[in-house]
Motif scaffolding. Structure first.
Motif, mmCIF file in Angstrom:
data_model
loop_
_atom_site.group_PDB
_atom_site.id
_atom_site.type_symbol
_atom_site.label_atom_id
_atom_site.label_comp_id
_atom_site.label_asym_id
_atom_site.label_seq_id
_atom_site.Cartn_x
_atom_site.Cartn_y
_atom_site.Cartn_z
ATOM 1 N N ASN A 38 0.828 -1.205 0.000
ATOM 2 C CA ASN A 38 0.000 0.000 0.000
ATOM 3 C C ASN A 38 0.863 1.257 0.000
ATOM 4 O O ASN A 38 0.552 2.233 -0.684
ATOM 5 C CB ASN A 38 -0.926 0.025 1.217
ATOM 6 C CG ASN A 38 -2.147 -0.835 1.044
ATOM 7 O OD1 ASN A 38 -2.350 -1.449 0.006
ATOM 8 N ND2 ASN A 38 -2.963 -0.889 2.074
ATOM 9 N N ASP A 90 -7.061 2.042 4.274
ATOM 10 C CA ASP A 90 -6.584 0.669 4.448
ATOM 11 C C ASP A 90 -5.299 0.652 5.275
ATOM 12 O O ASP A 90 -5.111 -0.235 6.108
ATOM 13 C CB ASP A 90 -6.354 0.013 3.087
ATOM 14 C CG ASP A 90 -6.186 -1.488 3.190
ATOM 15 O OD1 ASP A 90 -6.845 -2.107 4.052
ATOM 16 O OD2 ASP A 90 -5.389 -2.051 2.409
ATOM 17 N N HIS A 113 -6.240 1.010 8.897
ATOM 18 C CA HIS A 113 -6.812 -0.246 9.373
ATOM 19 C C HIS A 113 -5.716 -1.282 9.608
ATOM 20 O O HIS A 113 -5.729 -1.997 10.619
ATOM 21 C CB HIS A 113 -7.847 -0.765 8.368
ATOM 22 C CG HIS A 113 -8.375 -2.113 8.686
ATOM 23 N ND1 HIS A 113 -9.240 -2.333 9.728
ATOM 24 C CD2 HIS A 113 -8.137 -3.336 8.124
ATOM 25 C CE1 HIS A 113 -9.525 -3.627 9.790
ATOM 26 N NE2 HIS A 113 -8.865 -4.245 8.826
#
Length: 143
Positions: free
Chosen positions: A50, A88, A91
């Motif tokens: 990511n 994301d 999280h």
């Protein structure tokens, strides 16, 4: 300490059912620890991917980008893709921190079950900003 551990193990050897139950509990907890560690590694890899994607979006030109969501490829505006990746990331950070804190508890429980001393330094907490300011002022360092 060694004397009491010997007595505990002697008690386990006298009762095979109790011994088998204790060994299975130790094995189960050890397996949970290994699974949690593998999960942390997998989540950390995903977090790194990511991070790479966010960097590519910031350096990339264009207003839209392709993004994989599960097995789907979706063309999204770069801002929306960045927001989804950042969400994301947050999280993943929470999930990794939760697993790491639970891992410490499980490792200490395993050490107790194996009648070993706790691992030194495993429960250390970082110093707060207030504590750091106090130390810096005591050392004469301006912040």
């Amino acid at each position: 300490m060694a004397k009491s551990v010997g007595i505990i193990y002697l008690g386990l050897l006298e009762d095979p059912k109790k011994s088998l139950k204790h060994l299975s509990e130790v094995e189960k907890l050890g397996e949970e620890i290994l699974v949690d560690r593998q999960e942390i590694v997998a989540l950390d890899k995903r977090r790194n991917h990511n991070r790479e994607a966010l960097r590519a979006l910031k350096n990339g030109a264009g207003s839209k980008t392709w993004m994989a969501v599960g097995s789907l490829l979706i063309k999204l505006p770069q801002e929306q893709a960045s927001k989804a990746l950042e969400k994301d990331q947050m999280h993943l950070d929470v999930e990794i921190n939760k697993l790491r804190s639970n891992l410490k508890v499980k490792v200490n429980a395993l050490q107790d079950m194996e009648h070993k001393d706790p691992i030194p330094g495993l429960t250390l907490q970082p110093m707060t900003h207030k504590e750091m300011r106090t130390i810096k002022s005591a050392m004469g360092i301006s912040s």
